[in-house]
Design a protein around this motif. Sequence first.
Motif, short mmCIF file in Angstrom:
data_model
loop_
_atom_site.label_atom_id
_atom_site.label_comp_id
_atom_site.label_asym_id
_atom_site.label_seq_id
_atom_site.Cartn_x
_atom_site.Cartn_y
_atom_site.Cartn_z
N ILE A 1 70.74 -14.99 -43.13
CA ILE A 1 70.29 -15.19 -44.56
C ILE A 1 71.67 -15.77 -45.23
O ILE A 1 72.87 -15.35 -45.03
CB ILE A 1 69.49 -14.42 -45.44
N GLU A 2 71.47 -16.67 -46.41
CA GLU A 2 72.49 -16.91 -47.36
C GLU A 2 71.85 -17.05 -48.50
O GLU A 2 70.83 -17.47 -49.11
CB GLU A 2 73.11 -18.44 -46.95
N ALA B 1 69.58 -17.03 -58.29
CA ALA B 1 70.10 -17.27 -56.94
C ALA B 1 69.09 -18.01 -56.02
O ALA B 1 67.75 -17.81 -56.02
CB ALA B 1 70.57 -15.97 -56.33
N GLU B 2 69.62 -18.58 -54.93
CA GLU B 2 68.91 -19.36 -53.80
C GLU B 2 68.91 -18.55 -52.55
O GLU B 2 70.24 -18.30 -52.27
CB GLU B 2 69.39 -20.90 -53.81
N LEU B 3 67.91 -18.09 -52.11
CA LEU B 3 68.09 -17.34 -50.92
C LEU B 3 67.60 -18.58 -49.68
O LEU B 3 66.48 -19.07 -49.80
CB LEU B 3 67.04 -16.20 -51.01
N THR C 1 60.93 -9.37 -41.01
CA THR C 1 61.74 -10.13 -40.15
C THR C 1 62.55 -11.19 -40.77
O THR C 1 62.27 -11.69 -41.84
CB THR C 1 60.71 -10.94 -39.16
N THR C 2 63.73 -11.71 -40.22
CA THR C 2 64.55 -12.43 -40.95
C THR C 2 64.68 -13.95 -39.99
O THR C 2 65.24 -13.54 -38.68
CB THR C 2 65.92 -12.15 -41.09
N PRO C 3 64.06 -14.99 -40.34
CA PRO C 3 64.06 -16.17 -39.49
C PRO C 3 65.61 -16.41 -38.99
O PRO C 3 66.24 -16.54 -39.92
CB PRO C 3 63.32 -17.13 -40.17
N GLY C 4 65.85 -16.41 -37.67
CA GLY C 4 67.05 -16.86 -37.19
C GLY C 4 68.13 -15.80 -37.62
O GLY C 4 69.28 -16.22 -37.34
N ASP D 1 63.77 -26.95 -40.71
CA ASP D 1 64.69 -26.97 -41.89
C ASP D 1 64.64 -25.40 -42.64
O ASP D 1 63.95 -24.64 -42.14
CB ASP D 1 64.12 -27.80 -42.91
N ALA D 2 65.74 -25.33 -43.23
CA ALA D 2 65.93 -23.91 -44.21
C ALA D 2 64.83 -24.09 -45.07
O ALA D 2 64.28 -24.90 -45.62
CB ALA D 2 67.11 -24.09 -44.86
N VAL D 3 64.39 -22.53 -45.29
CA VAL D 3 63.35 -21.90 -45.94
C VAL D 3 64.06 -21.50 -47.07
O VAL D 3 64.93 -20.62 -46.98
CB VAL D 3 62.52 -20.85 -45.47
#
Length: 487
Positions: A469-470, A295-297, A463-466, A306-308
């Motif tokens: 998460i997806e 899976a891609e997190l 912590t969760t940036p923003g 940009d997304a990490v």
Amino acid sequence: MDRFWRLFSGAADHGVLWFAVAGVLVALGKPRAAMRGVVSLGVASLVANVVGKQLVGGDRPTLTSIPIARRLDRSPTSPSFPSGHTASAVAFATGVALDAPAAGAVLAPLAAAVGYSRLHTGAHWFSDVVGGAAIGASAATLVKAAGPALRRIRPASRRDEPTANAAELPVLARGAGAFIVVNPGSGAGLGRPDARSLLGERLPEARVYELQSGDDIATLVREQLGSAEPPRALGVSGGDGTVSAMAHEARLAGLPLLVLPGGTFNHFAKAVGVDSAEAALDAFEAGAGRRVDVAELRLPGGRDGDAVTRTVLNTSSVGIYPAFVAERERHEGRWGKPLAAVIAAVRVVRKSTPIELEVDGRPRTIWSVFVGVDRYYPLTVAPIERRRLDDGVLDVRILDAGRRPKTRGAVALAFGGRTDSFVARLPFLQGPPAVDGFTAEVLSLRSRGDDPGYAHDGEASTTTPGDAIELRILPTALAVYAPVSSP
């Protein structure tokens, strides 16, 4: 003696006595008997309180005929027939006896004593107790007849391993063209052979790098890819966190991955059938392997806006699940996994509060979200085993916080959805199921309050940036050297 019978009768209120006995049975190595007893109790309680009392009911004994010293502190006001306490007691004892006769024989006098306590305190007529006993015994017998629903899920065997995605991978003689990273800090103290010595003997021409404090695997791999002789395969010796980091680089570069289990649990290595470093090297030398799902997190808000991204090999989660697993593993050595799960669930839920999340845009109040790559077993909020590598779905388990969040949350976390579905029918814990499970190809989570953090493959972040998460399934996106059994 009057005081004893009053207290004893009260101890059986809401099944508390029997849940405590179930915990003792689990500690003594009889989790199946304990589960059968609890399920039988739930069925009997449902029939006695929802069906029996409504259809028959009747008035309870007149308290003027009962000496004051024998009366309960709080007289029941529900209909008299049948005795719910007796139904629960006999159901639990009979359910246990049908699985573990010796334990059932020990519990039989205890169940009989509960029935007598209802007579001694004037809470029921003799016919109420007899009717309750009949309901309890019948409920346990029905649960026994429905045995397939309570059987343990059979552990995966080598015959269950998928072969459809078997792949022929590059054979690199003596390791020439392989770049392998070794994490010496993984699995310290477990007595495994030194991976560096083993690699030196079997893959003497491989480029082997020992991780140092402050090293970044992504930077190391990119330097190798930009060299005059870029690697044709990547390898890693370490735990799930280290393996996940190297797998991310292997996926991005389109290179096969060699995994040498060197951590404490090595969940991914076990899932692909690599039980030891020797087995991994045998597959590497033969060019045997398979393509597996990952899976891609995606975490928004990197340094450049940009997304990490991260590659998830096993699981990802938000909420109390990581804390529950850590607490469970801390007690497993002494108490065994079933009882350790009960202890961990109570402790973690007691000192936590539910979190507010949007799950795919829908607001929810929950304890935790578990996401597995492919389907996981058993059917609980804290599953243990992944049996396939190519399901092509995310396995999502959500532990909801309802009207009685701490009690229902602890039960569901420790015992799973099947037990929770019975607990939900008890009069004092009624409500919708606490465990919500489904599969998806994409899942988005966004915090609506305090940042709950997240975890994946044994690595946790506070912590969760923003605050979002997806997760997205990537079917057969990673090639891994692994033994491949014959069809």
